[in-house]
Design a protein around this motif. Structure first.
Motif, PDB file in Angstrom:
ATOM      1  N   VAL B  70      -3.032  47.198  42.560  1.00 10.89           N
ATOM      2  CA  VAL B  70      -3.382  47.809  41.283  1.00 10.89           C
ATOM      3  C   VAL B  70      -3.278  46.763  40.169  1.00 10.89           C
ATOM      4  CG1 VAL B  70      -2.741  49.575  39.613  1.00 10.89           C
ATOM      5  CG2 VAL B  70      -2.627  50.073  42.055  1.00 10.89           C
ATOM      6  N   ILE B  71      -2.208  45.962  40.226  1.00 10.53           N
ATOM      7  CA  ILE B  71      -2.025  44.937  39.201  1.00 10.53           C
ATOM      8  C   ILE B  71      -3.202  43.962  39.208  1.00 10.53           C
ATOM      9  CG2 ILE B  71      -0.560  43.003  38.481  1.00 10.53           C
ATOM     10  CD1 ILE B  71       1.845  44.573  39.539  1.00 10.53           C
ATOM     11  N   ASP B  72      -3.626  43.571  40.415  1.00  6.65           N
ATOM     12  CA  ASP B  72      -4.734  42.621  40.535  1.00  6.65           C
ATOM     13  C   ASP B  72      -6.043  43.203  40.002  1.00  6.65           C
ATOM     14  OD1 ASP B  72      -3.119  40.763  41.576  1.00  6.65           O
ATOM     15  OD2 ASP B  72      -3.656  41.102  43.680  1.00  6.65           O
ATOM     16  N   ARG B  73      -6.172  44.514  40.097  1.00  2.87           N
ATOM     17  CA  ARG B  73      -7.413  45.149  39.686  1.00  2.87           C
ATOM     18  C   ARG B  73      -7.612  45.045  38.165  1.00  2.87           C
ATOM     19  NH1 ARG B  73      -7.526  50.945  41.768  1.00  2.87           N
ATOM     20  NH2 ARG B  73      -6.366  50.012  43.484  1.00  2.87           N
ATOM     21  N   TYR B  74      -6.505  44.900  37.441  1.00  3.24           N
ATOM     22  CA  TYR B  74      -6.601  44.818  35.981  1.00  3.24           C
ATOM     23  C   TYR B  74      -5.945  43.535  35.486  1.00  3.24           C
ATOM     24  CZ  TYR B  74      -7.651  49.720  36.733  1.00  3.24           C
ATOM     25  OH  TYR B  74      -8.190  50.878  37.186  1.00  3.24           O
ATOM     26  N   PRO B  75      -6.595  42.419  35.702  1.00  2.00           N
ATOM     27  CA  PRO B  75      -5.952  41.126  35.410  1.00  2.00           C
ATOM     28  C   PRO B  75      -5.596  40.950  33.934  1.00  2.00           C
ATOM     29  CG  PRO B  75      -8.283  40.858  35.963  1.00  2.00           C
ATOM     30  CD  PRO B  75      -7.944  42.275  36.242  1.00  2.00           C
ATOM     31  N   ASP B  76      -6.266  41.663  33.046  1.00  2.00           N
ATOM     32  CA  ASP B  76      -5.982  41.487  31.620  1.00  2.00           C
ATOM     33  C   ASP B  76      -4.883  42.403  31.116  1.00  2.00           C
ATOM     34  OD1 ASP B  76      -7.914  39.557  31.461  1.00  2.00           O
ATOM     35  OD2 ASP B  76      -9.508  41.021  31.059  1.00  2.00           O
ATOM     36  N   ALA B  77      -4.480  43.328  31.951  1.00  2.00           N
ATOM     37  CA  ALA B  77      -3.484  44.295  31.483  1.00  2.00           C
ATOM     38  C   ALA B  77      -2.102  43.662  31.403  1.00  2.00           C
ATOM     39  CB  ALA B  77      -3.447  45.492  32.418  1.00  2.00           C
ATOM     40  N   GLN B  78      -1.348  44.092  30.386  1.00  2.00           N
ATOM     41  CA  GLN B  78       0.038  43.663  30.251  1.00  2.00           C
ATOM     42  C   GLN B  78       0.898  44.538  31.150  1.00  2.00           C
ATOM     43  OE1 GLN B  78       1.242  41.318  27.755  1.00  2.00           O
ATOM     44  NE2 GLN B  78      -0.913  40.771  27.831  1.00  2.00           N
ATOM     45  N   LEU B  79       1.937  43.931  31.724  1.00  2.00           N
ATOM     46  CA  LEU B  79       2.792  44.670  32.633  1.00  2.00           C
ATOM     47  C   LEU B  79       4.069  45.107  31.929  1.00  2.00           C
ATOM     48  CD1 LEU B  79       1.826  45.068  35.475  1.00  2.00           C
ATOM     49  CD2 LEU B  79       3.457  43.355  36.237  1.00  2.00           C
TER      50      LEU B  79
END
Ligand code: SF4
Ligand code: SF4
Ligand code: SF4
Lengths: 107, 136, 163
Positions: B70-79
């Motif tokens: 899921v994290i990889d699917r949204y590379p621009d998202a902040q965690l």
């Protein structure tokens, strides 16, 4: 009261290590040393523990309250506190000043 | 997945992975029920990728690949690492199957302490991202 | 209301027989089955009660670590089947006659996690902050004449730290 922070009252802490040893997350770290003080009228100097550092790693703490419960000197207490957030995990470890002064600025 | 926005700051949108990892997820839901979060307006949902991904709850080594997916699917998202478990393993810091901190695998923009953190902390963390000008 | 409560230890060979006997005596309510890992072996405990809960009985048996086998009682109490599988998974017990497929655990994990000989490596690797004393620093440095000997963290058996 909202149990969202554990505050330290450093003057009450005797560095007895009980909280450190009972904490299931091993997230309290404490350093201390002993000093000799001679009280007026006393025949011999007596040894007291002096707190050097006291840190709670809030990135690990599970807010179980065991440390508050076991402290024989009521040096730890529940407190309300604004959200503990940070962009660095290291900053979630709070030392003596933060554990006390944050308490005063609690909202 | 469900999309929400902050009630008081509609420009701040969050994507909530509804597969709850553990107890912390309930606090995100609590933020919804408390009215701190409201469902995002329809329309801009699909067009913009989420700006924040919240990892809330215990990540186990077995589940880690799916989370990283899921994290990889949204590379621009902040965690956001929400709660002790996501940050360090928390109460399960000594348990062999538990991942000790999502930050070993992906950069975390904001850590929220607590077990669980309060819903207000969740909102405060989102705002801190927004104020840092990171969030759109 | 539980009025009368009895505890009884039986040998593993008599386990099923005794449970059946209790069942026929009227202990038809299955409460739970669980286990405790002890030095002498894995102790399996089952608690049964009368349907009106007026009387209850706890039966326990100890199984040697070398052969963790026990007759299943799932045919007497179908509800015990799940509990047996859980104990099987967590303690490495084999309940003969029950389906012992894993329920939750990841196969790669190795040893059954509830057994005391499972080393929690995190507890061995991490430095225990409780080892410090007023005259011993967290890194073990002595700054005075510490009187007490170094303590061991709770939940960490002595031989863990040496291995
Ligand atoms: S609340 Fe529990 S986990 Fe947190 S510092 Fe106290 S004892 Fe440790
Ligand atoms: S238990 Fe209380 S007095 Fe003892 S070290 Fe902890 S805070 Fe200090
Ligand atoms: S941090 Fe605490 S509340 Fe959150 S998932 Fe872990 S155990 Fe549950």
């Amino acid at each position: 009261m909202i149990h969202s922070f554990i505050a330290l009252l450093p003057d009450k802490c005797t560095s007895c290590m009980l909280c450190v040893r009972e904490c299931p997350a091993w997230c309290i770290h404490l350093d201390s040393h002993t000093e000799e003080v001679t009280e007026p009228g006393a025949r011999r100097p007596k040894k007291i523990n002096v707190l050097d550092s006291f840190d709670i790693d809030y990135s690990l703490c599970m807010y179980c309250g065991i440390c508050v419960d076991v402290c024989p000197f009521d040096a730890l207490e529940w407190d309300q506190h604004r959200a503990l957030i940070s962009d660095s995990r290291v900053d979630l470890t709070l030392g003596i000043t933060q554990l006390t002064s944050e308490k005063d600025s609690a909202n | 997945m469900a999309r929400y926005q902050l009630a008081e700051h509609p420009h701040c949108e969050v994507e909530v992975l509804t597969a709850g990892l553990a107890c912390c997820t309930l606090e995100v839901e609590a933020a919804v029920t408390a009215g701190l979060l409201i469902p995002a307006q329809l329309g801009n949902q699909a067009s913009t990728p989420p700006s924040v991904l919240v990892i809330s709850g215990t990540v186990t080594d077995a589940l880690l690949p799916s989370v990283l997916d899921v994290i990889d699917r949204y590379p621009d998202a902040q965690l956001m690492s929400f709660g002790a478990c996501a940050t360090s393993g928390g109460p399960y810091w000594d348990s062999p199957p538990v991942t000790k901190g999502i930050d070993q695998f992906s950069d975390v923009a904001v850590y929220v302490a607590g077990c669980p953190p309060r819903p207000e902390a969740f909102v405060a963390a989102l705002l801190s991202l927004a104020q840092a000008g990171i969030s759109s | 209301m539980m009025n009368v409560s009895v505890t009884e230890t039986v040998s593993p060979e008599k386990w099923r027989e005794r449970v059946l006997q209790a069942h026929d005596h009227g202990f038809v309510f299955f409460d739970f089955l669980t286990a405790i890992d002890r030095d002498s072996g894995v102790e399996v405990v089952v608690r049964l009660a009368f349907n009106d809960l007026s009387e209850s009985i706890s039966l326990s048996t100890s199984i040697n670590h070398a052969s963790l086998r026990l007759d299943s009682i799932a045919d007497i109490f179908p509800g015990a089947g799940w509990h047996e599988r859980e104990v099987g998974e967590m303690f490495g017990m084999n309940f003969v006659g029950n389906d012992m497929q894993q329920l939750l655990r990841h196969e790669a994990l190795g040893l059954p996690p509830m057994r005391k000989n499972v080393v929690l490596s995190a507890r061995v690797v991490a430095e225990w902050p409780g080892a410090a004393e007023p005259e011993i620093k967290q890194d073990g440095r002595k700054v005075g004449n510490p009187s007490r000997r170094r303590q061991r963290p709770p939940g960490v058996p002595e031989n863990w730290l040496q291995s």
